[in-house]
Motif scaffolding. Structure first.
Motif, short mmCIF file in Angstrom:
data_model
loop_
_atom_site.label_atom_id
_atom_site.label_comp_id
_atom_site.label_asym_id
_atom_site.label_seq_id
_atom_site.Cartn_x
_atom_site.Cartn_y
_atom_site.Cartn_z
N THR A 73 0.83 -1.20 0.00
CA THR A 73 0.00 0.00 0.00
C THR A 73 0.87 1.25 0.00
OG1 THR A 73 -1.70 -1.18 1.26
CG2 THR A 73 -1.83 1.22 1.22
N PRO A 74 0.54 2.24 -0.83
CA PRO A 74 1.29 3.51 -0.79
C PRO A 74 1.30 4.10 0.62
CG PRO A 74 -0.10 3.44 -2.73
CD PRO A 74 -0.46 2.24 -1.90
N GLU A 75 2.35 4.86 0.93
CA GLU A 75 2.51 5.38 2.29
C GLU A 75 1.64 6.62 2.50
OE1 GLU A 75 6.73 5.48 3.18
OE2 GLU A 75 6.89 3.33 2.79
N SER A 76 1.55 7.08 3.74
CA SER A 76 0.48 7.99 4.13
C SER A 76 0.62 9.42 3.63
CB SER A 76 0.34 8.00 5.66
OG SER A 76 1.55 8.40 6.28
N ASP A 77 1.71 9.76 2.92
CA ASP A 77 1.73 11.07 2.27
C ASP A 77 0.93 11.04 0.97
OD1 ASP A 77 3.78 9.34 1.45
OD2 ASP A 77 5.10 10.96 0.81
N PHE A 78 0.36 9.87 0.64
CA PHE A 78 -0.56 9.72 -0.48
C PHE A 78 -1.88 9.18 0.07
CE2 PHE A 78 3.43 10.08 -2.59
CZ PHE A 78 3.16 10.66 -3.81
N PRO A 79 -2.62 10.01 0.82
CA PRO A 79 -3.82 9.53 1.48
C PRO A 79 -4.93 9.15 0.50
CG PRO A 79 -3.70 11.92 1.62
CD PRO A 79 -2.40 11.46 1.04
N SER A 80 -5.70 8.12 0.88
CA SER A 80 -6.86 7.70 0.10
C SER A 80 -7.95 7.30 1.08
CB SER A 80 -6.51 6.53 -0.82
OG SER A 80 -7.64 6.09 -1.54
N PRO A 81 -8.89 8.19 1.38
CA PRO A 81 -9.91 7.91 2.39
C PRO A 81 -10.72 6.64 2.13
CG PRO A 81 -9.92 10.24 1.81
CD PRO A 81 -9.00 9.56 0.85
N ASP A 82 -10.94 6.32 0.84
CA ASP A 82 -11.73 5.12 0.53
C ASP A 82 -10.86 3.88 0.31
OD1 ASP A 82 -10.55 5.66 -1.91
OD2 ASP A 82 -12.43 5.96 -3.01
N GLY A 83 -9.53 4.03 0.45
CA GLY A 83 -8.63 2.89 0.29
C GLY A 83 -8.44 2.46 -1.15
N LYS A 84 -8.95 3.23 -2.10
CA LYS A 84 -8.81 2.88 -3.51
C LYS A 84 -7.66 3.69 -4.12
CE LYS A 84 -13.70 1.68 -4.02
NZ LYS A 84 -14.97 1.96 -4.74
N TYR A 85 -6.45 3.19 -3.94
CA TYR A 85 -5.27 3.91 -4.40
C TYR A 85 -5.11 3.77 -5.91
CZ TYR A 85 -4.02 3.87 0.55
OH TYR A 85 -4.01 4.03 1.90
N PRO A 86 -4.79 4.85 -6.61
CA PRO A 86 -4.51 4.73 -8.04
C PRO A 86 -3.37 3.75 -8.32
CG PRO A 86 -4.83 7.02 -7.44
CD PRO A 86 -4.77 6.24 -6.16
N LEU A 87 -2.30 3.84 -7.52
CA LEU A 87 -1.17 2.92 -7.69
C LEU A 87 -1.45 1.64 -6.91
CD1 LEU A 87 1.68 2.18 -8.62
CD2 LEU A 87 2.56 3.31 -6.55
N LYS A 88 -1.49 0.54 -7.65
CA LYS A 88 -1.71 -0.77 -7.03
C LYS A 88 -0.45 -1.60 -7.21
CE LYS A 88 -5.09 -0.34 -9.74
NZ LYS A 88 -5.37 1.10 -9.68
N LEU A 89 0.02 -2.20 -6.13
CA LEU A 89 1.25 -2.99 -6.13
C LEU A 89 0.97 -4.36 -5.52
CD1 LEU A 89 3.90 -0.40 -4.91
CD2 LEU A 89 3.99 -1.63 -7.07
N ALA A 90 1.36 -5.40 -6.24
CA ALA A 90 1.15 -6.76 -5.74
C ALA A 90 2.47 -7.53 -5.81
CB ALA A 90 0.09 -7.48 -6.56
N VAL A 91 2.75 -8.31 -4.77
CA VAL A 91 3.92 -9.19 -4.72
C VAL A 91 3.43 -10.61 -4.97
CG1 VAL A 91 5.87 -10.02 -3.38
CG2 VAL A 91 5.02 -7.67 -3.04
N LEU A 92 3.89 -11.21 -6.07
CA LEU A 92 3.49 -12.56 -6.41
C LEU A 92 4.61 -13.52 -6.09
CD1 LEU A 92 2.02 -11.83 -9.97
CD2 LEU A 92 0.95 -11.45 -7.75
N GLN A 93 4.29 -14.58 -5.38
CA GLN A 93 5.28 -15.62 -5.05
C GLN A 93 4.97 -16.85 -5.88
OE1 GLN A 93 7.82 -15.56 -2.37
NE2 GLN A 93 8.51 -17.34 -3.55
N PHE A 94 5.97 -17.38 -6.57
CA PHE A 94 5.77 -18.54 -7.43
C PHE A 94 6.42 -19.79 -6.85
CE2 PHE A 94 5.71 -14.79 -10.18
CZ PHE A 94 4.47 -14.93 -10.74
#
Length: 332
Positions: free
Chosen positions: A311-332
């Motif tokens: 999740t982006p850090e708190s200097d990029f607030p998103s009250p609804d939790g829907k951040y424009p930048l989405k980051l996922a870590v995939l483990q194979f």
């Protein structure tokens, strides 16, 4: 506007204390979209204060009032840089001279070139990706790392600084890679540890993944040449593509065809390795995107064993939790 800025600065007091303790002087001070003034952003990049407007320009007086409020909060002077990007396609429209000086900022103890005005449009370091770079810093030691769409190589530089044994940065822009090389020099990184490969994403990623390369060739035209690279898999692959781009070798489209960039990236991951992938399109929902990611991985024969969200850090607030930048870590 100033009252909203002052409230945003007050909300960040704890965060700024933390970041300063972590040897970070690059962060967002006002995120207008979610803090009351859509289209206005205020960022600190080391010695510079970067103000950008995306919907409506502001006056020089307004900019100087913002500067004064920030300097009072931080207790130090900053060089004001104002980029008006309110014209069509968000291209910078001002004609202010670009000076020849070099400025340096710090993030998590790593040094980066930072310059509010340069030949390109976007800042040389995307601040919302700090969360991704933090994760890499904590997980890259003793690993081989592939950084795709590397831009100015922030992820690659932090990986090498954290002890990765091999880092390969891939980007089509020579200018961006040149900044990445300078970032590596600022951190005294050995060029045998960190490499820079100028190439179209599709030709580089597909060669690394062992996928045949196809290209669109018009009648009477010869196929375009491309730099060759040996097939190779990595312990950690970082994929941060732009919203849309087109070349003779493929189209990047994060809304309609994320698998086109995901498939060769995940096939370049070693068995047991990890892929960090990003989607920065605000209109794409997290759950819908993750569903596409999982289905693409399964279809490619690399089903996801574990998946974590950064999740982006708190200097990029998103009250609804829907951040424009989405980051996922995939483990194979």
């Amino acid at each position: 506007m100033i009252a909203l800025l002052q409230q945003a600065l007050a909300n960040r007091t704890g965060l700024l204390d933390q970041l300063h303790n972590e040897n970070t002087d690059c962060y967002r001070l006002f995120h207008g979209t979610n803090e009351g003034c859509s289209g206005l952003t205020v960022d600190r990049y080391g010695p510079q204060l970067l103000i950008q407007t995306f919907h409506q320009s502001i006056s020089q007086t307004d900019a100087e009032q913002i500067q004064q409020a920030v300097e009072e909060q931080l207790g130090k002077p900053l060089q004001l840089v104002y980029n008006d990007r309110s014209q069509k396609n968000s291209r910078r429209s001002d004609e202010q001279r670009i000076d020849g000086q070099e400025y340096t900022g710090l993030e998590l103890g790593v040094s980066y070139l930072v310059k509010g005005k340069h030949q390109g449009q976007d800042p040389l370091l995307f601040l919302d990706m700090r969360a991704g770079r933090r994760w890499v810093q904590q997980n890259a030691a003793d690993k081989s790392v592939l950084n795709l769409f590397s831009y100015t190589c922030g992820v690659g530089v932090v990986a090498a600084s954290a002890g990765a044994n091999r880092v390969l940065n891939v980007d089509f822009s020579t200018r961006s890679l040149d900044v990445g090389k300078r970032n590596a020099e600022l951190n005294n990184l050995d060029r045998s540890q960190i490499e820079f490969f100028q190439s179209d994403f599709f030709t580089a990623a597909k060669q690394l993944a062992g996928i045949p390369i196809k290209q669109r060739v018009g009648r009477g035209r010869k196929p375009k040449p491309f730099p060759h690279i040996d097939e190779e898999q990595f312990d950690l692959v970082f994929l941060d593509p732009p919203r849309w781009a087109k070349s003779a070798f493929g189209t990047v489209d994060l809304i309609r065809d994320y698998p086109s960039v995901l498939k060769p990236s995940l096939l370049a991951v070693k068995e047991g390795g990890q892929l960090v992938c990003a989607n920065n399109v605000a209109s794409v929902g997290l759950d819908d995107w993750l569903d596409v990611v999982r289905r693409c991985a399964s279809k490619a024969g690399r089903p996801v064993r574990e998946l974590d969200i950064i999740t982006p850090e708190s200097d990029f607030p998103s009250p609804d939790g829907k951040y424009p930048l989405k980051l996922a870590v995939l483990q194979f």
